[in-house]
Write a protein that holds these residues in place. Structure first.
Motif, PDB file in Angstrom:
ATOM      1  N   GLY A  14     -17.092  -8.458  13.307  1.00 13.87           N
ATOM      2  CA  GLY A  14     -16.140  -9.805  13.486  1.00 13.87           C
ATOM      3  C   GLY A  14     -16.422 -10.612  13.931  1.00 13.87           C
ATOM      4  N   ALA A  15     -17.525 -10.848  15.486  1.00 11.95           N
ATOM      5  CA  ALA A  15     -17.980 -11.801  16.057  1.00 11.95           C
ATOM      6  C   ALA A  15     -19.052 -12.027  15.601  1.00 11.95           C
ATOM      7  CB  ALA A  15     -17.508 -11.099  17.193  1.00 11.95           C
ATOM      8  N   LEU A  16     -19.631 -10.518  15.138  1.00  8.02           N
ATOM      9  CA  LEU A  16     -22.035 -10.670  15.208  1.00  8.02           C
ATOM     10  C   LEU A  16     -21.485 -10.934  13.656  1.00  8.02           C
ATOM     11  CD1 LEU A  16     -24.218 -11.109  16.855  1.00  8.02           C
ATOM     12  CD2 LEU A  16     -24.183  -7.786  16.739  1.00  8.02           C
ATOM     13  N   LYS A  17     -22.110 -11.498  13.394  1.00  7.54           N
ATOM     14  CA  LYS A  17     -22.580 -11.571  11.622  1.00  7.54           C
ATOM     15  C   LYS A  17     -24.386 -11.326  11.428  1.00  7.54           C
ATOM     16  CE  LYS A  17     -18.162 -14.318  10.666  1.00  7.54           C
ATOM     17  NZ  LYS A  17     -17.828 -14.492  12.108  1.00  7.54           N
ATOM     18  N   LEU A  18     -24.598 -10.838  10.924  1.00  8.15           N
ATOM     19  CA  LEU A  18     -26.097 -10.868  10.006  1.00  8.15           C
ATOM     20  C   LEU A  18     -26.179 -10.851   8.036  1.00  8.15           C
ATOM     21  CD1 LEU A  18     -28.804 -10.469  10.614  1.00  8.15           C
ATOM     22  CD2 LEU A  18     -28.535  -7.968  10.406  1.00  8.15           C
ATOM     23  N   ASP A  19     -26.656 -12.347   7.875  1.00  5.71           N
ATOM     24  CA  ASP A  19     -26.894 -12.106   6.559  1.00  5.71           C
ATOM     25  C   ASP A  19     -28.128 -11.369   6.140  1.00  5.71           C
ATOM     26  OD1 ASP A  19     -27.243 -12.988   4.030  1.00  5.71           O
ATOM     27  OD2 ASP A  19     -26.586 -14.895   4.127  1.00  5.71           O
ATOM     28  N   PRO A  20     -28.584 -10.231   5.586  1.00  6.25           N
ATOM     29  CA  PRO A  20     -29.680 -10.016   5.130  1.00  6.25           C
ATOM     30  C   PRO A  20     -30.239 -10.661   3.853  1.00  6.25           C
ATOM     31  CG  PRO A  20     -28.283  -8.361   4.765  1.00  6.25           C
ATOM     32  CD  PRO A  20     -27.102  -9.365   5.035  1.00  6.25           C
ATOM     33  N   ALA A  21     -30.274 -11.939   3.077  1.00  7.30           N
ATOM     34  CA  ALA A  21     -30.527 -12.165   2.409  1.00  7.30           C
ATOM     35  C   ALA A  21     -30.902 -13.517   2.989  1.00  7.30           C
ATOM     36  CB  ALA A  21     -29.444 -13.125   0.895  1.00  7.30           C
ATOM     37  N   THR A  22     -31.129 -13.721   4.381  1.00  9.01           N
ATOM     38  CA  THR A  22     -31.766 -14.999   4.772  1.00  9.01           C
ATOM     39  C   THR A  22     -31.923 -14.753   5.988  1.00  9.01           C
ATOM     40  OG1 THR A  22     -29.469 -16.214   5.934  1.00  9.01           O
ATOM     41  CG2 THR A  22     -29.792 -16.864   3.874  1.00  9.01           C
ATOM     42  N   ARG A  23     -32.179 -13.566   6.661  1.00 13.45           N
ATOM     43  CA  ARG A  23     -32.050 -12.996   8.220  1.00 13.45           C
ATOM     44  C   ARG A  23     -31.563 -13.933   9.022  1.00 13.45           C
ATOM     45  NH1 ARG A  23     -38.496 -12.422   7.973  1.00 13.45           N
ATOM     46  NH2 ARG A  23     -38.744  -9.995   7.005  1.00 13.45           N
ATOM     47  N   GLU A  24     -30.368 -14.745   8.570  1.00 14.21           N
ATOM     48  CA  GLU A  24     -29.319 -15.966   9.623  1.00 14.21           C
ATOM     49  C   GLU A  24     -28.816 -14.641  10.283  1.00 14.21           C
ATOM     50  OE1 GLU A  24     -27.469 -19.978  10.387  1.00 14.21           O
ATOM     51  OE2 GLU A  24     -27.921 -19.075   8.653  1.00 14.21           O
ATOM     52  N   ALA A  25     -28.972 -14.753  11.882  1.00 11.55           N
ATOM     53  CA  ALA A  25     -27.177 -14.040  12.660  1.00 11.55           C
ATOM     54  C   ALA A  25     -26.300 -14.528  13.108  1.00 11.55           C
ATOM     55  CB  ALA A  25     -28.537 -13.004  13.399  1.00 11.55           C
ATOM     56  N   SER A  26     -25.560 -14.948  13.380  1.00  6.43           N
ATOM     57  CA  SER A  26     -24.605 -15.822  14.217  1.00  6.43           C
ATOM     58  C   SER A  26     -23.848 -14.708  14.936  1.00  6.43           C
ATOM     59  CB  SER A  26     -23.984 -16.283  13.234  1.00  6.43           C
ATOM     60  OG  SER A  26     -22.850 -15.527  12.497  1.00  6.43           O
ATOM     61  N   PHE A  27     -23.652 -15.359  16.010  1.00  2.00           N
ATOM     62  CA  PHE A  27     -22.679 -14.411  17.687  1.00  2.00           C
ATOM     63  C   PHE A  27     -22.327 -15.670  18.361  1.00  2.00           C
ATOM     64  CE2 PHE A  27     -21.742 -12.947  21.164  1.00  2.00           C
ATOM     65  CZ  PHE A  27     -20.707 -11.925  21.333  1.00  2.00           C
ATOM     66  N   LEU A  28     -20.748 -15.316  18.114  1.00  2.25           N
ATOM     67  CA  LEU A  28     -18.902 -16.717  18.354  1.00  2.25           C
ATOM     68  C   LEU A  28     -20.019 -18.329  17.737  1.00  2.25           C
ATOM     69  CD1 LEU A  28     -18.575 -15.000  21.611  1.00  2.25           C
ATOM     70  CD2 LEU A  28     -16.350 -14.869  19.834  1.00  2.25           C
ATOM     71  N   ASP A  29     -19.898 -18.557  18.409  1.00  2.00           N
ATOM     72  CA  ASP A  29     -20.617 -20.086  18.595  1.00  2.00           C
ATOM     73  C   ASP A  29     -22.056 -20.486  18.342  1.00  2.00           C
ATOM     74  OD1 ASP A  29     -20.811 -19.760  21.292  1.00  2.00           O
ATOM     75  OD2 ASP A  29     -20.595 -22.174  21.774  1.00  2.00           O
ATOM     76  N   GLN A  30     -22.663 -19.567  18.269  1.00  3.06           N
ATOM     77  CA  GLN A  30     -24.250 -19.091  18.308  1.00  3.06           C
ATOM     78  C   GLN A  30     -25.203 -19.106  16.764  1.00  3.06           C
ATOM     79  OE1 GLN A  30     -24.951 -17.680  22.535  1.00  3.06           O
ATOM     80  NE2 GLN A  30     -26.850 -18.663  22.063  1.00  3.06           N
ATOM     81  N   SER A  31     -25.556 -19.295  16.349  1.00  2.99           N
ATOM     82  CA  SER A  31     -26.551 -18.807  15.156  1.00  2.99           C
ATOM     83  C   SER A  31     -28.179 -18.784  15.168  1.00  2.99           C
ATOM     84  CB  SER A  31     -25.947 -19.213  14.135  1.00  2.99           C
ATOM     85  OG  SER A  31     -26.383 -20.531  13.841  1.00  2.99           O
ATOM     86  N   ALA A  32     -29.073 -17.971  14.756  1.00  3.10           N
ATOM     87  CA  ALA A  32     -30.219 -17.765  14.401  1.00  3.10           C
ATOM     88  C   ALA A  32     -30.793 -17.237  13.249  1.00  3.10           C
ATOM     89  CB  ALA A  32     -30.939 -17.364  15.922  1.00  3.10           C
ATOM     90  N   LEU A  33     -32.000 -18.129  13.880  1.00  6.21           N
ATOM     91  CA  LEU A  33     -32.795 -16.555  11.802  1.00  6.21           C
ATOM     92  C   LEU A  33     -33.744 -15.865  12.876  1.00  6.21           C
ATOM     93  CD1 LEU A  33     -34.493 -19.973   9.815  1.00  6.21           C
ATOM     94  CD2 LEU A  33     -32.504 -17.827   9.811  1.00  6.21           C
ATOM     95  N   LEU A  34     -34.180 -14.742  12.495  1.00  7.33           N
ATOM     96  CA  LEU A  34     -34.816 -14.032  12.894  1.00  7.33           C
ATOM     97  C   LEU A  34     -35.376 -13.865  12.622  1.00  7.33           C
ATOM     98  CD1 LEU A  34     -31.404 -10.953  13.408  1.00  7.33           C
ATOM     99  CD2 LEU A  34     -31.850 -13.369  14.938  1.00  7.33           C
ATOM    100  N   THR A  35     -36.791 -12.686  13.405  1.00  2.00           N
ATOM    101  CA  THR A  35     -37.927 -12.475  12.327  1.00  2.00           C
ATOM    102  C   THR A  35     -37.589 -10.888  12.035  1.00  2.00           C
ATOM    103  OG1 THR A  35     -38.322 -10.924  14.441  1.00  2.00           O
ATOM    104  CG2 THR A  35     -38.913 -13.282  15.239  1.00  2.00           C
TER     105      THR A  35
END
Length: 220
Positions: free
Chosen positions: A130-151
């Protein structure tokens, strides 16, 4: 996700091991059939990559043993044997797929994803509570209004948590999903990764259950 790589060719094994690590898999690499059987019987893996031309016990014998033990482990045969009879034999013995060397790493990773999806252990197109999202295709994660690319390691840890939302995972369980046998793991490695994830996404993205482990919330 933890992968068992069974390959006696050092050059091929090293290249595949590194590619799997880059793709955020934890990898245990063994080079003979007897060690492969011991590893598969003592550890829980999501998938095995199996060469056929192995010392001590060949790949067919390994596959027979894996299927006889009753534990369901998806297996992709990765071999230079390209004859039709070899492919039929491997699939009839219980392999889930058959890939001939030389191959593109991208194709191997795609075949792995396909087998894992069939087994129900692959990542969906988007992992979320719901609040936390993770895209396996891009390794991008988002939580509420913040997003980042993960190692790769941050992604592997976050994936482990999001595949079991509401479940507390211990340090050893998370280490198992992030690191292979031959990787040195410092005592604070998981804490370091979680600190980095919280810095990127916010402190509420991952919850610490003191003395037990870490978790992400169940879907609301």
């Amino acid at each position: 996700m933890r992968i068992l790589l069974i390959e006696d060719d050092r050059m091929v094994g090293a290249a595949v091991e590194q590619a799997l690590k880059d793709a955020a898999y934890a990898v245990d690499w063994v080079t003979d059939g007897e060690t492969a059987i011991l590893a598969a019987e003592s550890e829980a893996y999501e998938l095995a990559l199996l060469d056929l031309g192995l010392p001590k016990q060949d790949g067919r014998a390994v596959l027979r043993r894996l299927r006889a033990c009753g534990r369901r482990l998806p297996v992709i045969i990765v071999t230079a044997r390209d004859g039709v009879d070899d492919r039929i034999d491997g699939l009839d013995l219980g392999a889930d797929d058959y890939l001939v060397k030389p191959f593109e790493i991208r194709e191997l990773l795609a075949r792995m994803r396909a087998v894992l999806r069939r087994e129900g252990s692959g990542s969906p197109s988007l992992l979320t509570n719901g609040a936390l999202k993770l895209d396996p295709a891009t390794r991008e994660a988002s939580f509420l209004d913040q997003s980042a690319l993960l190692t790769a390691r941050e992604f592997a840890l976050m994936q482990a948590l999001l595949m079991r939302p509401g479940t507390i995972l211990s340090r050893s369980e998370l280490e198992r999903q992030v690191y292979g046998w031959n990787e040195e793991v410092e005592s604070n490695a998981v804490e370091f990764l979680i600190h980095g994830l919280r810095k990127k996404l916010g402190s509420g993205a991952i919850r610490n259950v003191r003395g037990i482990g870490w978790m992400v919330d169940r879907p609301s």
